[in-house]
Scaffold this motif. Structure first.
Motif, PDB file in Angstrom:
ATOM      1  N   ALA A  85     -14.135   5.563  -2.996  1.00  0.00           N
ATOM      2  CA  ALA A  85     -14.532   4.790  -1.910  1.00  0.00           C
ATOM      3  C   ALA A  85     -15.822   5.357  -1.421  1.00  0.00           C
ATOM      4  O   ALA A  85     -16.820   4.778  -0.881  1.00  0.00           O
ATOM      5  CB  ALA A  85     -13.704   5.071  -0.677  1.00  0.00           C
ATOM      6  N   ALA A  86     -16.523   6.761  -1.681  1.00  0.00           N
ATOM      7  CA  ALA A  86     -17.584   7.048  -1.315  1.00  0.00           C
ATOM      8  C   ALA A  86     -18.603   6.652  -2.301  1.00  0.00           C
ATOM      9  O   ALA A  86     -19.881   6.426  -1.797  1.00  0.00           O
ATOM     10  CB  ALA A  86     -17.588   8.794  -1.449  1.00  0.00           C
ATOM     11  N   GLU A  87     -18.460   6.524  -3.554  1.00  0.00           N
ATOM     12  CA  GLU A  87     -19.282   5.974  -4.560  1.00  0.00           C
ATOM     13  C   GLU A  87     -18.673   4.898  -5.475  1.00  0.00           C
ATOM     14  O   GLU A  87     -18.677   5.158  -6.764  1.00  0.00           O
ATOM     15  CB  GLU A  87     -19.862   7.063  -5.309  1.00  0.00           C
ATOM     16  N   PRO A  88     -18.426   3.737  -5.073  1.00  0.00           N
ATOM     17  CA  PRO A  88     -17.747   2.779  -5.872  1.00  0.00           C
ATOM     18  C   PRO A  88     -18.603   2.399  -7.059  1.00  0.00           C
ATOM     19  O   PRO A  88     -18.197   2.070  -8.373  1.00  0.00           O
ATOM     20  CB  PRO A  88     -17.486   1.659  -4.984  1.00  0.00           C
ATOM     21  N   GLY A  89     -19.956   2.163  -6.629  1.00  0.00           N
ATOM     22  CA  GLY A  89     -20.823   1.816  -8.025  1.00  0.00           C
ATOM     23  C   GLY A  89     -20.814   2.810  -9.212  1.00  0.00           C
ATOM     24  O   GLY A  89     -20.916   2.361 -10.121  1.00  0.00           O
ATOM     25  N   GLN A 134       0.816  -1.167  -0.044  1.00  0.00           N
ATOM     26  CA  GLN A 134      -0.123  -0.044   0.047  1.00  0.00           C
ATOM     27  C   GLN A 134       0.775   1.194   0.021  1.00  0.00           C
ATOM     28  O   GLN A 134       1.836   1.133   0.874  1.00  0.00           O
ATOM     29  CB  GLN A 134      -0.943   0.003   1.345  1.00  0.00           C
ATOM     30  N   VAL A 135       0.621   2.324  -0.830  1.00  0.00           N
ATOM     31  CA  VAL A 135       1.189   3.632  -0.558  1.00  0.00           C
ATOM     32  C   VAL A 135       0.555   4.552   0.414  1.00  0.00           C
ATOM     33  O   VAL A 135       1.177   5.464   0.852  1.00  0.00           O
ATOM     34  CB  VAL A 135       1.068   4.237  -2.168  1.00  0.00           C
ATOM     35  N   ARG A 136      -0.721   4.147   0.570  1.00  0.00           N
ATOM     36  CA  ARG A 136      -1.502   4.769   1.690  1.00  0.00           C
ATOM     37  C   ARG A 136      -2.670   3.805   1.974  1.00  0.00           C
ATOM     38  O   ARG A 136      -2.750   2.762   1.093  1.00  0.00           O
ATOM     39  CB  ARG A 136      -2.036   6.042   1.191  1.00  0.00           C
ATOM     40  N   GLU A 137      -3.331   4.202   3.060  1.00  0.00           N
ATOM     41  CA  GLU A 137      -4.415   2.936   3.244  1.00  0.00           C
ATOM     42  C   GLU A 137      -5.448   2.945   2.224  1.00  0.00           C
ATOM     43  O   GLU A 137      -6.272   3.870   1.863  1.00  0.00           O
ATOM     44  CB  GLU A 137      -4.979   3.470   4.464  1.00  0.00           C
ATOM     45  N   GLY A 138      -5.502   1.604   1.909  1.00  0.00           N
ATOM     46  CA  GLY A 138      -6.517   1.412   0.748  1.00  0.00           C
ATOM     47  C   GLY A 138      -5.954   1.788  -0.748  1.00  0.00           C
ATOM     48  O   GLY A 138      -6.963   1.625  -1.730  1.00  0.00           O
ATOM     49  N   TYR A 164      -8.311   1.401 -11.402  1.00  0.00           N
ATOM     50  CA  TYR A 164      -7.061   1.980 -11.448  1.00  0.00           C
ATOM     51  C   TYR A 164      -7.485   3.451 -11.337  1.00  0.00           C
ATOM     52  O   TYR A 164      -8.232   3.983 -12.193  1.00  0.00           O
ATOM     53  CB  TYR A 164      -6.339   1.492 -12.572  1.00  0.00           C
ATOM     54  N   ILE A 165      -6.383   4.237 -10.863  1.00  0.00           N
ATOM     55  CA  ILE A 165      -6.375   5.591 -10.704  1.00  0.00           C
ATOM     56  C   ILE A 165      -5.302   6.291 -10.778  1.00  0.00           C
ATOM     57  O   ILE A 165      -4.215   5.636 -10.860  1.00  0.00           O
ATOM     58  CB  ILE A 165      -7.176   6.164  -9.277  1.00  0.00           C
ATOM     59  N   CYS A 166      -5.228   7.683 -11.284  1.00  0.00           N
ATOM     60  CA  CYS A 166      -4.013   8.376 -11.692  1.00  0.00           C
ATOM     61  C   CYS A 166      -3.275   9.078 -10.496  1.00  0.00           C
ATOM     62  O   CYS A 166      -2.134   9.126 -10.536  1.00  0.00           O
ATOM     63  CB  CYS A 166      -4.531   9.603 -12.734  1.00  0.00           C
ATOM     64  N   CYS A 167      -3.970   9.072  -9.453  1.00  0.00           N
ATOM     65  CA  CYS A 167      -3.500   9.686  -8.138  1.00  0.00           C
ATOM     66  C   CYS A 167      -4.071   9.170  -6.963  1.00  0.00           C
ATOM     67  O   CYS A 167      -5.183   8.856  -7.001  1.00  0.00           O
ATOM     68  CB  CYS A 167      -3.334  11.369  -8.194  1.00  0.00           C
ATOM     69  N   PRO A 168      -3.349   9.354  -5.883  1.00  0.00           N
ATOM     70  CA  PRO A 168      -3.785   8.926  -4.387  1.00  0.00           C
ATOM     71  C   PRO A 168      -5.420   9.850  -4.048  1.00  0.00           C
ATOM     72  O   PRO A 168      -5.919   9.260  -3.386  1.00  0.00           O
ATOM     73  CB  PRO A 168      -2.924   8.974  -3.468  1.00  0.00           C
ATOM     74  N   GLY A 169      -5.380  11.106  -4.627  1.00  0.00           N
ATOM     75  CA  GLY A 169      -6.466  11.845  -4.173  1.00  0.00           C
ATOM     76  C   GLY A 169      -7.736  11.488  -4.962  1.00  0.00           C
ATOM     77  O   GLY A 169      -8.724  11.596  -4.316  1.00  0.00           O
ATOM     78  N   CYS A 170      -7.779  10.415  -5.814  1.00  0.00           N
ATOM     79  CA  CYS A 170      -8.923   9.944  -6.404  1.00  0.00           C
ATOM     80  C   CYS A 170      -9.764   9.146  -5.521  1.00  0.00           C
ATOM     81  O   CYS A 170     -10.871   8.376  -5.810  1.00  0.00           O
ATOM     82  CB  CYS A 170      -8.657   9.536  -8.038  1.00  0.00           C
ATOM     83  N   ALA A 171      -8.747   8.229  -4.678  1.00  0.00           N
ATOM     84  CA  ALA A 171      -9.406   7.023  -3.924  1.00  0.00           C
ATOM     85  C   ALA A 171     -10.647   7.443  -2.993  1.00  0.00           C
ATOM     86  O   ALA A 171     -11.540   6.777  -2.959  1.00  0.00           O
ATOM     87  CB  ALA A 171      -8.172   6.583  -3.080  1.00  0.00           C
ATOM     88  N   PRO A 223      -0.419   4.261 -12.538  1.00  0.00           N
ATOM     89  CA  PRO A 223      -1.598   3.990 -11.932  1.00  0.00           C
ATOM     90  C   PRO A 223      -1.421   3.386 -10.556  1.00  0.00           C
ATOM     91  O   PRO A 223      -0.276   3.023 -10.068  1.00  0.00           O
ATOM     92  CB  PRO A 223      -1.914   3.119 -12.920  1.00  0.00           C
ATOM     93  N   TYR A 224      -2.288   3.631  -9.744  1.00  0.00           N
ATOM     94  CA  TYR A 224      -2.532   3.158  -8.687  1.00  0.00           C
ATOM     95  C   TYR A 224      -3.798   2.424  -8.569  1.00  0.00           C
ATOM     96  O   TYR A 224      -4.623   2.343  -9.536  1.00  0.00           O
ATOM     97  CB  TYR A 224      -2.684   3.992  -7.276  1.00  0.00           C
ATOM     98  N   LYS A 225      -4.008   1.252  -7.523  1.00  0.00           N
ATOM     99  CA  LYS A 225      -5.329   0.430  -7.663  1.00  0.00           C
ATOM    100  C   LYS A 225      -5.899   0.585  -6.406  1.00  0.00           C
ATOM    101  O   LYS A 225      -5.288   0.631  -5.284  1.00  0.00           O
ATOM    102  CB  LYS A 225      -4.664  -1.252  -7.762  1.00  0.00           C
ATOM    103  N   VAL A 226      -7.414   0.633  -6.465  1.00  0.00           N
ATOM    104  CA  VAL A 226      -8.250   0.738  -5.337  1.00  0.00           C
ATOM    105  C   VAL A 226      -9.261  -0.327  -5.543  1.00  0.00           C
ATOM    106  O   VAL A 226      -9.587  -1.028  -6.352  1.00  0.00           O
ATOM    107  CB  VAL A 226      -9.004   2.038  -5.254  1.00  0.00           C
ATOM    108  N   HIS A 227      -9.941  -0.762  -4.444  1.00  0.00           N
ATOM    109  CA  HIS A 227     -10.896  -1.619  -4.452  1.00  0.00           C
ATOM    110  C   HIS A 227     -12.380  -1.088  -4.390  1.00  0.00           C
ATOM    111  O   HIS A 227     -12.655  -0.004  -3.811  1.00  0.00           O
ATOM    112  CB  HIS A 227     -10.905  -2.638  -2.990  1.00  0.00           C
ATOM    113  N   ALA A 228     -13.108  -1.579  -5.463  1.00  0.00           N
ATOM    114  CA  ALA A 228     -14.588  -1.167  -5.198  1.00  0.00           C
ATOM    115  C   ALA A 228     -15.368  -2.406  -5.661  1.00  0.00           C
ATOM    116  O   ALA A 228     -15.370  -2.931  -6.710  1.00  0.00           O
ATOM    117  CB  ALA A 228     -14.556  -0.141  -6.635  1.00  0.00           C
ATOM    118  N   ASN A 229     -16.186  -2.559  -4.488  1.00  0.00           N
ATOM    119  CA  ASN A 229     -17.283  -3.510  -4.452  1.00  0.00           C
ATOM    120  C   ASN A 229     -16.590  -5.023  -5.138  1.00  0.00           C
ATOM    121  O   ASN A 229     -17.203  -5.514  -5.951  1.00  0.00           O
ATOM    122  CB  ASN A 229     -18.529  -3.270  -5.347  1.00  0.00           C
TER     123      ASN A 229
END
Length: 454
Positions: free
Chosen positions: A433-437, A376-380, A422-429, A411-417
């Protein structure tokens, strides 16, 4: 008598992030009730603006890149003096909730004027709330909707961007200096340099479309040296001659050699792209680094049992050609799913981006899987690995910022449902997380299947 103020508002220049310099804001209180403009069919005033009737006045609104100007007339069309008048124009640009206020003051030439540079919003629609006092027998208030006109320079730039390439030489417009405009029956056609002007004037019908003429023929022995120099087909990245005698396509005055007839449609759709690949130093797929894939791709023999699957798939996902139009379809197993191609020349494309072509054949239900991530680069928010490469290639852009995935350190990877986005920067996580759907739906609408996490 001096011209009275009919409002002329001229707004120009397209810009998505334009900010007006706000004029001084002075509040006014008046005991009289303002006359409201009547809803009448739009008419053109003597200054080219839009005429409206308010009380005993006719008001003309003109919008240009230099600002907002207003002229007034009586019901018979005679100018009304505005030397003792003043007012305000409150603007809202389409797509922007913020409002901007500008004072309308006498310009000494028979109009009320709010000088402001509106060139950066050319082509944008604006709403204007006009309030006047000291004009006519009472105050005046009315609304106007206008579009800021583009300048000649801006219109030319937009036309050049649409045309893209010189119809004579096939070279990108701008590659030989400023493009040159040629009038063809009242229509502007741009060429790359002055040397191409005479060709257009000599045969205007040939070049009226602004696109280079594309002709298709069969290569001959005289083309051998050119074929040896080009080496590979720019569409399929296959060796020329590997699928029979190369096809010769003349774009403008430049030949491009293709491996087969199936590639002609691609060149006709994007001639500038393939001219650049052959003549402009653009790299073909074999020169680009391809992503490693955790999806196995193997070639197997199609059998009569595949007939129903071939009929369902119908077209090759690489060339968009009917299956069977170039011989018996080629069958690939991508992971555990069959993908049928029109010819062996398409195999390399699928091997480079298997996830992309699974999505094209099976849609968003065609999902591979990737490890959930260990580092992890940051939590999640997880670092990507080689296993993510084909899915990064298929997704291409961040669904939050609509930027390339590598544009901001990603790119970075986050979990969604239970899936990976894949996201361009940590700020998008946080947004995901708020609206994965929501973001999974955005990808699905783009034809991207987010891989399952394992």
């Amino acid at each position: 008598m001096r011209h009275s103020p009919i409002l002329t508002i001229c707004l120009a220049a397209l810009s998505t992030g334009f900010t007006f310099a706000q004029g001084p804001h002075t509040g006014h209180t008046h005991s009289m009730s303002p006359a409201l403009a009547e809803s009448t069919p739009a008419r053109v005033g003597p200054h080219g603006g839009s005429l409206k009737v308010a009380g005993d006045l006719q008001l003309e609104t003109v919008v240009n890149q230099g600002g907002i100007q207003m002229f007034a007339f009586d019901r018979q069309g005679s100018p009304v003096s505005v030397d003792r008048g003043r007012g305000a124009a409150i603007l809202r640009v389409e797509g922007n909730a913020k409002r901007y206020r500008y004072d309308l003051l006498p310009d000494g030439k028979g109009s009320l004027l709010a000088p402001v540079n509106l060139s950066q919003i050319a082509g944008r629609q604006i709403e204007i709330d006009v309030q006047l006092v000291g004009v006519g027998s009472s105050g005046v208030r009315f609304d106007e909707v206008a579009t800021v006109p583009a300048s000649e320079t801006q219109l030319a730039a937009a036309a050049i961007a649409r045309q893209k390439i010189c119809p004579v030489s096939g070279k990108p417009l701008g590659s030989m200096g400023d493009p040159v405009s040629v009038d063809v029956g009242g229509q502007q056609v741009f060429v790359c340099c002055a040397g191409c002007v005479d060709a257009v004037k000599a045969d205007p019908a040939k070049y009226a479309s602004g696109r280079p003429k594309i002709t298709v023929t069969t290569a001959t022995a005289a083309d051998a040296a050119a074929i040896a120099k080009q080496k590979v087909c720019p569409v399929m990245d296959e060796p020329l001659g590997g699928m029979g005698t190369p096809v010769k396509v003349i774009v403008g005055d430049k030949p491009i050699y293709l491996c087969c007839k199936g590639c002609i449609k691609k060149v006709q759709a994007e001639p500038a792209k393939y001219l650049a690949m052959v003549y402009g130093g653009a790299q073909t797929e074999s020169n680009r680094s391809s992503a490693t894939s955790n999806l196995s791709v193997s070639v197997v023999r199609a059998t009569p049992a595949d007939a129903s699957l071939i009929a369902t798939q119908k077209t090759c996902p690489v060339m968009d050609e009917p299956l069977g139009s170039m011989g018996g379809p080629v069958k690939l197993m991508v992971g555990d799913k069959p993908v049928f191609l029109c010819c062996r020349g398409c195999i390399k494309k699928v091997e480079a981006e298997p996830a992309k072509y699974l999505v094209k054949v099976y849609g968003a239900t065609s999902q591979g899987s990737v490890p959930s991530g260990a580092e992890q680069v940051r939590e999640g928010i997880y670092k990507v690995t080689a296993a993510d490469a084909p899915f990064i290639s298929a997704q291409k852009k961040c669904p939050v910022m609509d930027e390339p995935l590598d544009a901001m350190g990603g790119p970075y990877k986050v979990h969604a449902n239970g899936k990976a986005i894949y996201i361009c920067c940590p700020g998008c996580a946080k947004r995901i997380a708020a609206e994965p759907g929501k973001y999974l739906a955005i990808l699905s609408n783009q034809g991207v299947a987010a891989p399952l996490l394992r």
